[in-house]
Design a protein around this motif. Structure first.
Motif, PDB file in Angstrom:
ATOM      1  N   ILE A  75       0.845  -1.206   0.000  1.00  0.00           N
ATOM      2  CA  ILE A  75       0.000   0.000   0.000  1.00  0.00           C
ATOM      3  C   ILE A  75       0.877   1.253   0.000  1.00  0.00           C
ATOM      4  CG2 ILE A  75      -1.672   1.329   1.350  1.00  0.00           C
ATOM      5  CD1 ILE A  75      -2.799  -1.384   2.313  1.00  0.00           C
ATOM      6  N   ALA A  76       1.978   1.242   0.772  1.00  0.00           N
ATOM      7  CA  ALA A  76       2.878   2.390   0.822  1.00  0.00           C
ATOM      8  C   ALA A  76       3.463   2.684  -0.554  1.00  0.00           C
ATOM      9  CB  ALA A  76       4.002   2.144   1.826  1.00  0.00           C
ATOM     10  N   VAL A  77       3.838   1.626  -1.294  1.00  0.00           N
ATOM     11  CA  VAL A  77       4.365   1.810  -2.649  1.00  0.00           C
ATOM     12  C   VAL A  77       3.314   2.459  -3.548  1.00  0.00           C
ATOM     13  CG1 VAL A  77       5.090   0.590  -4.743  1.00  0.00           C
ATOM     14  CG2 VAL A  77       6.050  -0.046  -2.529  1.00  0.00           C
ATOM     15  N   MET A  78       2.073   1.974  -3.467  1.00  0.00           N
ATOM     16  CA  MET A  78       1.017   2.506  -4.324  1.00  0.00           C
ATOM     17  C   MET A  78       0.706   3.969  -4.001  1.00  0.00           C
ATOM     18  SD  MET A  78      -2.700   0.788  -5.137  1.00  0.00           S
ATOM     19  CE  MET A  78      -1.881  -0.731  -5.579  1.00  0.00           C
ATOM     20  N   VAL A  79       0.757   4.298  -2.713  1.00  0.00           N
ATOM     21  CA  VAL A  79       0.438   5.673  -2.301  1.00  0.00           C
ATOM     22  C   VAL A  79       1.566   6.641  -2.640  1.00  0.00           C
ATOM     23  CG1 VAL A  79      -0.010   7.180  -0.322  1.00  0.00           C
ATOM     24  CG2 VAL A  79      -1.137   4.954  -0.476  1.00  0.00           C
ATOM     25  N   VAL A  80       2.805   6.252  -2.339  1.00  0.00           N
ATOM     26  CA  VAL A  80       3.926   7.173  -2.502  1.00  0.00           C
ATOM     27  C   VAL A  80       4.218   7.449  -3.977  1.00  0.00           C
ATOM     28  CG1 VAL A  80       5.907   5.589  -2.667  1.00  0.00           C
ATOM     29  CG2 VAL A  80       6.138   7.750  -1.425  1.00  0.00           C
ATOM     30  N   ALA A  81       3.871   6.511  -4.848  1.00  0.00           N
ATOM     31  CA  ALA A  81       4.187   6.658  -6.269  1.00  0.00           C
ATOM     32  C   ALA A  81       3.056   7.288  -7.076  1.00  0.00           C
ATOM     33  CB  ALA A  81       4.542   5.287  -6.851  1.00  0.00           C
ATOM     34  N   CYS A  82       2.102   7.928  -6.439  1.00  0.00           N
ATOM     35  CA  CYS A  82       1.041   8.622  -7.169  1.00  0.00           C
ATOM     36  C   CYS A  82       1.662   9.693  -8.071  1.00  0.00           C
ATOM     37  CB  CYS A  82       0.076   9.267  -6.178  1.00  0.00           C
ATOM     38  SG  CYS A  82      -1.257  10.194  -6.971  1.00  0.00           S
ATOM     39  N   PRO A  83       1.385   9.687  -9.383  1.00  0.00           N
ATOM     40  CA  PRO A  83       2.089  10.587 -10.308  1.00  0.00           C
ATOM     41  C   PRO A  83       1.567  12.027 -10.299  1.00  0.00           C
ATOM     42  CG  PRO A  83       0.523   9.260 -11.521  1.00  0.00           C
ATOM     43  CD  PRO A  83       0.466   8.777 -10.077  1.00  0.00           C
ATOM     44  N   CYS A  84       1.163  12.529  -9.144  1.00  0.00           N
ATOM     45  CA  CYS A  84       0.643  13.902  -9.072  1.00  0.00           C
ATOM     46  C   CYS A  84       1.707  14.925  -9.446  1.00  0.00           C
ATOM     47  CB  CYS A  84       0.110  14.196  -7.669  1.00  0.00           C
ATOM     48  SG  CYS A  84      -1.303  13.189  -7.193  1.00  0.00           S
ATOM     49  N   ALA A  85       2.917  14.758  -8.887  1.00  0.00           N
ATOM     50  CA  ALA A  85       3.994  15.712  -9.155  1.00  0.00           C
ATOM     51  C   ALA A  85       4.329  15.754 -10.640  1.00  0.00           C
ATOM     52  CB  ALA A  85       5.231  15.342  -8.338  1.00  0.00           C
ATOM     53  N   LEU A  86       4.312  14.590 -11.279  1.00  0.00           N
ATOM     54  CA  LEU A  86       4.602  14.523 -12.702  1.00  0.00           C
ATOM     55  C   LEU A  86       3.533  15.243 -13.513  1.00  0.00           C
ATOM     56  CD1 LEU A  86       6.706  13.299 -14.600  1.00  0.00           C
ATOM     57  CD2 LEU A  86       5.281  11.260 -14.765  1.00  0.00           C
ATOM     58  N   GLY A  87       2.281  15.090 -13.099  1.00  0.00           N
ATOM     59  CA  GLY A  87       1.188  15.760 -13.805  1.00  0.00           C
ATOM     60  C   GLY A  87       1.174  17.261 -13.603  1.00  0.00           C
ATOM     61  N   LEU A  88       1.697  17.724 -12.455  1.00  0.00           N
ATOM     62  CA  LEU A  88       1.720  19.160 -12.144  1.00  0.00           C
ATOM     63  C   LEU A  88       2.968  19.859 -12.672  1.00  0.00           C
ATOM     64  CD1 LEU A  88       0.511  19.023  -8.424  1.00  0.00           C
ATOM     65  CD2 LEU A  88      -0.786  19.967 -10.348  1.00  0.00           C
ATOM     66  N   ALA A  89       3.981  19.096 -13.056  1.00  0.00           N
ATOM     67  CA  ALA A  89       5.278  19.671 -13.395  1.00  0.00           C
ATOM     68  C   ALA A  89       5.196  20.736 -14.486  1.00  0.00           C
ATOM     69  CB  ALA A  89       6.234  18.559 -13.820  1.00  0.00           C
ATOM     70  N   THR A  90       4.490  20.435 -15.576  1.00  0.00           N
ATOM     71  CA  THR A  90       4.438  21.358 -16.712  1.00  0.00           C
ATOM     72  C   THR A  90       3.348  22.415 -16.602  1.00  0.00           C
ATOM     73  OG1 THR A  90       5.371  19.654 -18.138  1.00  0.00           O
ATOM     74  CG2 THR A  90       4.260  21.468 -19.223  1.00  0.00           C
ATOM     75  N   PRO A  91       2.077  22.042 -16.330  1.00  0.00           N
ATOM     76  CA  PRO A  91       1.016  23.067 -16.345  1.00  0.00           C
ATOM     77  C   PRO A  91       1.201  24.170 -15.314  1.00  0.00           C
ATOM     78  CG  PRO A  91       0.180  20.980 -15.494  1.00  0.00           C
ATOM     79  CD  PRO A  91       1.519  20.707 -16.065  1.00  0.00           C
ATOM     80  N   THR A  92       1.773  23.855 -14.146  1.00  0.00           N
ATOM     81  CA  THR A  92       1.960  24.912 -13.146  1.00  0.00           C
ATOM     82  C   THR A  92       2.983  25.937 -13.627  1.00  0.00           C
ATOM     83  OG1 THR A  92       3.573  23.486 -12.019  1.00  0.00           O
ATOM     84  CG2 THR A  92       1.319  23.503 -11.167  1.00  0.00           C
ATOM     85  N   ALA A  93       4.053  25.475 -14.247  1.00  0.00           N
ATOM     86  CA  ALA A  93       5.069  26.400 -14.764  1.00  0.00           C
ATOM     87  C   ALA A  93       4.503  27.244 -15.906  1.00  0.00           C
ATOM     88  CB  ALA A  93       6.296  25.623 -15.232  1.00  0.00           C
ATOM     89  N   ILE A  94       3.701  26.614 -16.769  1.00  0.00           N
ATOM     90  CA  ILE A  94       3.106  27.358 -17.889  1.00  0.00           C
ATOM     91  C   ILE A  94       2.115  28.404 -17.380  1.00  0.00           C
ATOM     92  CG2 ILE A  94       1.560  27.153 -19.876  1.00  0.00           C
ATOM     93  CD1 ILE A  94       2.901  24.483 -20.485  1.00  0.00           C
ATOM     94  N   LEU A  95       1.310  28.043 -16.398  1.00  0.00           N
ATOM     95  CA  LEU A  95       0.363  28.998 -15.827  1.00  0.00           C
ATOM     96  C   LEU A  95       1.079  30.221 -15.269  1.00  0.00           C
ATOM     97  CD1 LEU A  95      -2.143  26.618 -14.004  1.00  0.00           C
ATOM     98  CD2 LEU A  95      -2.722  28.226 -15.810  1.00  0.00           C
ATOM     99  N   VAL A  96       2.142  29.984 -14.509  1.00  0.00           N
ATOM    100  CA  VAL A  96       2.882  31.101 -13.912  1.00  0.00           C
ATOM    101  C   VAL A  96       3.614  31.892 -14.994  1.00  0.00           C
ATOM    102  CG1 VAL A  96       4.693  31.752 -12.279  1.00  0.00           C
ATOM    103  CG2 VAL A  96       3.141  29.882 -11.734  1.00  0.00           C
ATOM    104  N   GLY A  97       4.234  31.190 -15.950  1.00  0.00           N
ATOM    105  CA  GLY A  97       4.993  31.861 -17.001  1.00  0.00           C
ATOM    106  C   GLY A  97       4.138  32.745 -17.894  1.00  0.00           C
ATOM    107  N   THR A  98       2.992  32.218 -18.339  1.00  0.00           N
ATOM    108  CA  THR A  98       2.116  33.015 -19.198  1.00  0.00           C
ATOM    109  C   THR A  98       1.482  34.175 -18.438  1.00  0.00           C
ATOM    110  OG1 THR A  98       0.356  31.379 -18.787  1.00  0.00           O
ATOM    111  CG2 THR A  98       1.600  31.165 -20.841  1.00  0.00           C
ATOM    112  N   ALA A  99       1.181  33.956 -17.163  1.00  0.00           N
ATOM    113  CA  ALA A  99       0.634  35.042 -16.339  1.00  0.00           C
ATOM    114  C   ALA A  99       1.673  36.146 -16.141  1.00  0.00           C
ATOM    115  CB  ALA A  99       0.164  34.510 -14.991  1.00  0.00           C
ATOM    116  N   MET A 100       2.920  35.741 -15.896  1.00  0.00           N
ATOM    117  CA  MET A 100       3.994  36.717 -15.765  1.00  0.00           C
ATOM    118  C   MET A 100       4.188  37.484 -17.067  1.00  0.00           C
ATOM    119  SD  MET A 100       5.554  37.139 -12.884  1.00  0.00           S
ATOM    120  CE  MET A 100       7.097  37.823 -13.484  1.00  0.00           C
ATOM    121  N   GLY A 101       4.106  36.766 -18.187  1.00  0.00           N
ATOM    122  CA  GLY A 101       4.241  37.417 -19.479  1.00  0.00           C
ATOM    123  C   GLY A 101       3.156  38.453 -19.709  1.00  0.00           C
TER     124      GLY A 101
END
Length: 476
Positions: A108-134
């Motif tokens: 269960i610990a393996v399944m929980v810790v490896a949730c790919p949330c960080a991978l899914g957030l990696a690009t859109p969060t940077a784009i949101l901030v970058g385009t807003a800054m622009g």
């Protein structure tokens, strides 16, 4: 009195908001890759969880029985004050099924810790901030894919008129070249201004402005025909009058006198744009126009060159006139491409793309094909509607130095994307073995499902926080 020219969704603000929203929805290729990896990654996590359970239940708990017992007894304390629904002591149940419970816990610990949330957030969060800054800086970047392409730029191509120059030229010379004594400079200017009524090109505006300043009464002109980047014709008082480039006039059967060619070369060498004037089948004069170089043009070009980019001047003007502008902004002769008709600018960009990733900066209708052909199209707010629709970056402040800022911001944003993706992968590479109990035989430490959930949340927060650091971006 306040006059509203546009309301609601037709205002500039509404247009800017819609562009920013659309940009934030467009995915960068890096994000598409991350999404695809995350999809397959989920299957890998499930497989890793199952393998963890199988290993510990059938092998690990038998090989390291003491460690397994100690790890299980820590869980006993948690249940020591609770009874099962059947009235059986929870510690006894835990002790009896210690191998099963430990194996489930680690799986269960393996399944929980490896949730790919960080991978899914990696690009859109940077784009949101970058385009807003622009947007705050007056840079409208139309999507994450644009950011990634800008990161790979190796050459920047500038149009001359209206981009490197102010786009507000003035008439400096009006030279009749004809044997007819009745045609003087004023008559030549009147003819040219009458024809230029049919277009809004900066050169046409300059000729019309010169006629207005002299308070000339223009003859009536009809049957306007504009050939983008080449010239314009109209019927004036029953005669066909043509204004345009030498090559276009010659294609129309006009013979250019030697004296006119010599005069044109002298004018062009002084940095002036030369327009030929013909009536019916005869060449009748020259109108020279000078446009002022933007104050920030030289600084912008120097900055781009310092960033390791090749800077090219692409103009439809004569080579002599383009050389004058090119030398003022610090370009070598091989980086000055002149005499290129509007319809061939896109072909020139395509040739450059064989060796470079190219950005094109232009502002006119003539530049639209080249803006579309380039890997990145950049236009100024003062540009035509079609140029703004075609371009992927719009500089709302109309400052040429914002070309540098847009490239720097795009690079900074894409670097954040790479940092986030690296952290997301590194986190999973380190946390999955930890959750699977790799340290249990050595130190007796095992990650609980609640600890795994906390670690997973921390990874997502760290990615978002790293993206927010982009707000500290300062243009230089």
């Amino acid at each position: 009195i306040i006059r509203a020219t546009h309301t609601g969704k037709d205002t500039n603000l509404a247009h800017i908001i819609s562009l920013v929203e659309a940009a934030q929805m467009r995915k960068a290729p890096a994000q598409k890759l991350a999404d695809m990896v995350a999809g397959y990654f989920s299957y890998g996590v499930i497989a890793a969880s199952i393998l963890t359970f199988i290993f510990w239940y059938f092998f690990g708990t038998h090989v390291w029985q003491d460690i397994t017992h100690n790890a299980t007894m820590k869980m006993v304390d948690t249940f020591s004050h609770h009874q099962s629904p059947l009235g059986i002591s929870s510690p006894k149940i835990v002790s009896q099924y210690s191998g099963l419970i430990l194996s489930l816990k680690l799986a269960i610990a393996v399944m929980v810790v490896a949730c790919p949330c960080a991978l899914g957030l990696a690009t859109p969060t940077a784009i949101l901030v970058g385009t807003a800054m622009g947007a705050e800086m007056g840079l409208l970047i139309k999507g994450g894919d644009v950011l990634e392409k800008v990161h790979h730029l190796s050459a920047v191509v500038f149009d001359k008129t209206g981009t490197l120059t102010t786009g507000k030229p003035t008439v400096t010379d009006c030279l009749p070249i004809t044997s007819a004594e009745t045609l003087g400079p004023t008559a030549l200017l009147k003819l040219a201004a009458a024809v230029e009524v049919g277009t809004s090109h900066p050169l046409a505006t300059a000729i019309q402005t010169a006629a207005k300043e002299k308070e000339l009464t223009l003859p009536c002109a009809t049957e306007f025909k504009t050939i983008p980047g080449l010239g314009i014709s109209a019927i004036v008082d029953g005669s066909l009058v043509l204004l345009g480039k030498w090559e276009w006039l010659q294609e129309r059967g006009i013979t250019i006198p030697k004296v006119a060619e010599e005069q044109a070369v002298l004018l062009a060498k002084s940095g002036k744009t030369v327009v030929g004037v013909a009536m019916d089948d005869s060449f009748i004069g020259i109108i020279a126009v000078r446009d002022i170089l933007r104050k920030d043009a030289q600084h912008t070009v120097a900055k781009l060159q310092n960033m390791g980019l090749r800077v090219v001047l692409l103009s439809g003007d004569r080579q002599e006139a383009a050389n004058v502008i090119g030398k003022k902004i610090g370009l070598d002769v091989e980086d000055i491409i002149a005499g290129v008709p509007a319809i061939e600018k896109a072909i020139t960009i395509k040739k450059l793309q064989q060796s470079y990733t190219v950005a094109m900066i232009g502002d006119g209708i003539n530049d639209a094909p080249a803006l579309s052909q380039a890997d990145i199209g950049i236009t100024l707010k003062s540009g035509t509607d079609i140029a703004m629709e075609t371009a992927e970056i719009i500089l709302m402040s109309d400052r040429l130095t914002d070309v540098v800022s847009s490239i720097q911001l795009s690079r900074a944003t894409f670097n954040k994307i790479r940092q986030n993706i690296f952290w997301a992968f590194a986190y999973n590479i380190l946390s999955i073995p930890l959750a699977a109990g790799i340290l249990l035989p050595i130190t007796g430490f095992s990650l609980s499902p609640t600890g795994a959930a906390g670690l997973m949340a921390f990874s997502s927060v760290s990615v978002v926080t790293n993206s927010l650091f982009l707000r500290r971006f300062n243009k230089t």
